[in-house]
Design a protein around this motif. Sequence first.
Motif, short mmCIF file in Angstrom:
data_model
loop_
_atom_site.label_atom_id
_atom_site.label_comp_id
_atom_site.label_asym_id
_atom_site.label_seq_id
_atom_site.Cartn_x
_atom_site.Cartn_y
_atom_site.Cartn_z
N UNK A 210 75.73 14.68 -22.07
CA UNK A 210 75.18 15.28 -20.86
C UNK A 210 75.83 14.64 -19.65
N UNK A 211 76.08 13.39 -19.72
CA UNK A 211 76.79 12.68 -18.65
C UNK A 211 77.82 11.74 -19.28
N UNK A 212 78.84 11.44 -18.49
CA UNK A 212 79.86 10.51 -18.98
C UNK A 212 80.23 9.51 -17.87
N UNK A 213 80.71 8.38 -18.32
CA UNK A 213 81.33 7.42 -17.39
C UNK A 213 82.74 7.19 -17.90
N UNK A 214 83.70 7.20 -16.99
CA UNK A 214 85.08 6.92 -17.41
C UNK A 214 85.46 5.55 -16.89
N UNK A 215 85.82 4.69 -17.84
CA UNK A 215 86.20 3.31 -17.48
C UNK A 215 87.70 3.15 -17.71
N UNK A 216 88.36 2.55 -16.76
CA UNK A 216 89.79 2.25 -16.93
C UNK A 216 90.08 0.95 -16.19
N UNK A 217 90.84 0.08 -16.83
CA UNK A 217 91.19 -1.20 -16.21
C UNK A 217 89.99 -2.04 -15.86
N UNK A 218 88.93 -1.91 -16.62
CA UNK A 218 87.74 -2.75 -16.41
C UNK A 218 86.83 -2.29 -15.30
N UNK A 219 87.12 -1.12 -14.73
CA UNK A 219 86.27 -0.60 -13.66
C UNK A 219 85.79 0.80 -14.00
N UNK A 220 84.61 1.15 -13.53
CA UNK A 220 84.14 2.51 -13.72
C UNK A 220 84.82 3.39 -12.69
N UNK A 221 85.54 4.41 -13.15
CA UNK A 221 86.30 5.28 -12.23
C UNK A 221 85.60 6.59 -11.99
N UNK A 222 84.69 6.96 -12.88
CA UNK A 222 83.98 8.22 -12.70
C UNK A 222 82.63 8.11 -13.38
N UNK A 223 81.63 8.81 -12.81
CA UNK A 223 80.32 8.92 -13.46
C UNK A 223 79.74 10.26 -13.08
N UNK A 224 79.32 11.04 -14.04
CA UNK A 224 78.70 12.33 -13.76
C UNK A 224 78.65 13.19 -14.99
N UNK A 225 78.36 14.49 -14.77
CA UNK A 225 78.31 15.39 -15.92
C UNK A 225 79.73 15.75 -16.33
N UNK A 226 79.85 16.34 -17.50
CA UNK A 226 81.17 16.76 -17.97
C UNK A 226 81.74 17.80 -17.00
N UNK A 227 80.87 18.70 -16.52
CA UNK A 227 81.33 19.74 -15.58
C UNK A 227 81.85 19.10 -14.29
N UNK A 228 81.16 18.09 -13.86
CA UNK A 228 81.60 17.39 -12.63
C UNK A 228 82.95 16.72 -12.86
N UNK A 229 83.13 16.19 -14.03
CA UNK A 229 84.41 15.54 -14.34
C UNK A 229 85.53 16.58 -14.32
N UNK A 230 85.26 17.71 -14.95
CA UNK A 230 86.28 18.76 -14.97
C UNK A 230 86.52 19.28 -13.56
N UNK A 231 85.48 19.23 -12.74
CA UNK A 231 85.57 19.76 -11.38
C UNK A 231 86.46 18.94 -10.46
N UNK A 232 86.84 17.77 -10.84
CA UNK A 232 87.68 16.98 -9.94
C UNK A 232 89.12 17.50 -9.92
N UNK A 233 89.44 18.31 -10.92
CA UNK A 233 90.78 18.92 -10.93
C UNK A 233 90.66 20.37 -10.46
N UNK A 234 91.65 20.86 -9.72
CA UNK A 234 91.59 22.26 -9.27
C UNK A 234 91.80 23.23 -10.43
N UNK A 235 91.41 24.48 -10.19
CA UNK A 235 91.59 25.53 -11.20
C UNK A 235 93.08 25.90 -11.22
N UNK A 236 93.62 26.07 -12.41
CA UNK A 236 95.01 26.50 -12.54
C UNK A 236 95.03 28.02 -12.55
N UNK A 237 95.72 28.60 -11.56
CA UNK A 237 95.72 30.07 -11.45
C UNK A 237 97.12 30.64 -11.71
N UNK A 238 97.14 31.84 -12.37
CA UNK A 238 98.39 32.60 -12.55
C UNK A 238 98.11 34.01 -12.01
#
Lengths: 318, 407
Positions: A210-238
């Motif tokens: 339901x929620x995730x935290x992404x840790x890298x280099x010993x620090x938390x870099x993201x915390x939120x829902x999976x949708x929120x995580x995906x939302x940090x990247x823009x939509x790829x359009x063709x």
Amino acid sequence: MRHGPIHLGSEEVAVWADQITKSFGAAQAVRGVSLSIPKGMIYGVLGPNGAGKTTTLRMILGIIDPDSGSRQLLGHSRPRDVANRCGYLPEERGLYPTMKAREAIAFMGALRGLGWAEGRTRAGEMMEAAGLGHAVDKKIRHLSKGMAQLVQLLGSIVHKPDLIVLDEPFSGLDPVNQEHLEALVRSEAARGATILFSTHVMSHAERLCERVAIIAGGLRRFEGTVAEARGILPIEAQYRPSARAADVAALLPEDARFDGQCWRFSLADEEAEPLLLALIQGGFGVSGLSLQRPGLHDAFVRIVQDAKQTDAQEAAAC
Amino acid sequence: MLSFWAQVRVIAYRDFKAIVGQPVFLLFLLAPLFMAIMGLLGGSGSQNFVEKSGRNARIGVLANAPLADFYMAADAQLRALRPGPTAPPQLTRIPSHGSADAQVARAMINTPGSHFEAVIFGPADAPHIIATSKDLATYVTAMANYAASVRLAGGQPKQIFVAPHVEISRKSGGTARTRQAMGYAAVVVIFVLTLLIAAQSISTFVEEKSNKIIEILASAASLEAIFLGKLVGMFGVAMLFIAFWSALLTGGAQVLLSRMAGDFPPLDLAISLPGFLALGLLYFTMSFFLFGAAFLGIGSQAPSARDIQLLSLPISVFQVSMFGLASSAASQPDSRLALFAQIFPFSSPMAMAARAASDGALWPHLLAILWQLLWVMVIVRVSARLFRRGVLNASPSLFTFFRRKAK
């Protein structure tokens, strides 16, 4: 030090960590991780190898103490006080090879306060339910790796804990057993248990958490829902216009590139509808349009790459 | 959370079952039998030694001629009936001292280093016999009877009986020697048991470490509880071992005692035999936990089975040196060395067990047990800390330190 249960809105928090750090000699494994996991949630801690996930989980469970920061587990600031209400599957699997599967599960239950007899009974039932009924009285050394791993997982939940911590639970399992494990995690969550697991395989997190935290280099870099995580990247359009393809560039975002057949560009969530409207009103028409939302995997890669860049810049600045 | 002792119990129960459930445990249990067989094989040599030393024993004839001649002649006749190892000690003639014979006879028996095991003196028709064993007294009685019959029948033996006054006397100085021997025996038994069982604790953590089980244990129980649980589990194995052999040996001893009724010298200890045995058990417990905790702590630092093997030699040397220290204490109970051995934590249980044989005061034992208990707690705690630091926190263990130094 905080005492008593912490609440997140109306929800009671099962796991709470505030800026916990840990160093091993000169190496700083965890540089400040904060987590807040409501009761009954399936929560994923994601990160690349060596990100500090295992160290974070071990600190939360009280196996090792943080150098700084504070934590609370099921309302207790000393994790060992609630060891009976927790289940733990470590990253490095371990069972006594000469023990029978049923005994191994009962032993792990006994360590958490379950009676031996009750543990043996439950072990038999759980193994039967997990399709391991035939292996109940087999010694661990005679089981396959996957079966032994499932036995260990059953051992970590035999006492019906309120919090289940699983460190890379899917690694080493074949797809069928991964399905078994996912089903088990869901059924434990349905029972009301809080599940906290670490992984670097995004598909499991995407399906379960339901929620995730992404840790890298010993620090938390993201915390939120999976949708929120995906939302940090823009939509790829063709986009393929039905007319005047060369003139459409002025309406498209700056990163738009024409590959001879269609335009490719990225869009923020809120930009999609206004752009579509403008294209139709401008008379370019729509011969083809596809909007692809990035997966958790892409978001994870981006977050980790950004983290590496930031760390490199900080190191250079020092 | 489970209480500390409940955690200890769970760990101990698992370890105990795991050890006792292995078929190879039977070999371990029967190990003393193999030792005994080897001992018996080697024992024929020592029997020769005992026989040789037995040749120095003497029967004193405290009488003048012609009575002494009759005794010598009777001995010559009877000795032919008891050839080989059952032959009685040789007779030695000593002139009578008249009314002081009784006093002289006792001195002959009790003088330290004296070879006299029996003495006959007094009038021919009512002789007095002092002997150190019932068997010897029986022989000298038969000899007195034979001599009397020959003397009264004028050279031809006739069935005439005298009723000598027989006195069984233990040699003076025997008490001190017995106590010293019992003290030494206690040292040996505790040392052998500790060597056999406690030394095994050094390798018990290797299984947990190599199978990564320690992570599960550490997440559920305190490291102190894990340490103590493993020790208690091993101690359970030790108790089973002791109970098994005690039952066998007690049965054997009962058979032996019933056959040697009255001829077995009483164990004149400073405290009662049950008290001595109870203290011995208590000191074995302390010795086990002291060595076991230390070995467990050192073993937990070892990264591999190879390191454990390398450690075995210095550990055995240390154990043997403690045995040497305690043995010296047993042979010189009142020396400064004995006091040092009683105070030094690792030799203290053995040295104090030896002391129990010769000193009836109980307060030194109470003090020693408290002192040893304190050291057990210190060692368990220090070992657990070392383990947490070296293994769970992945910071350098003692072995890493030594390796770095070696480089």
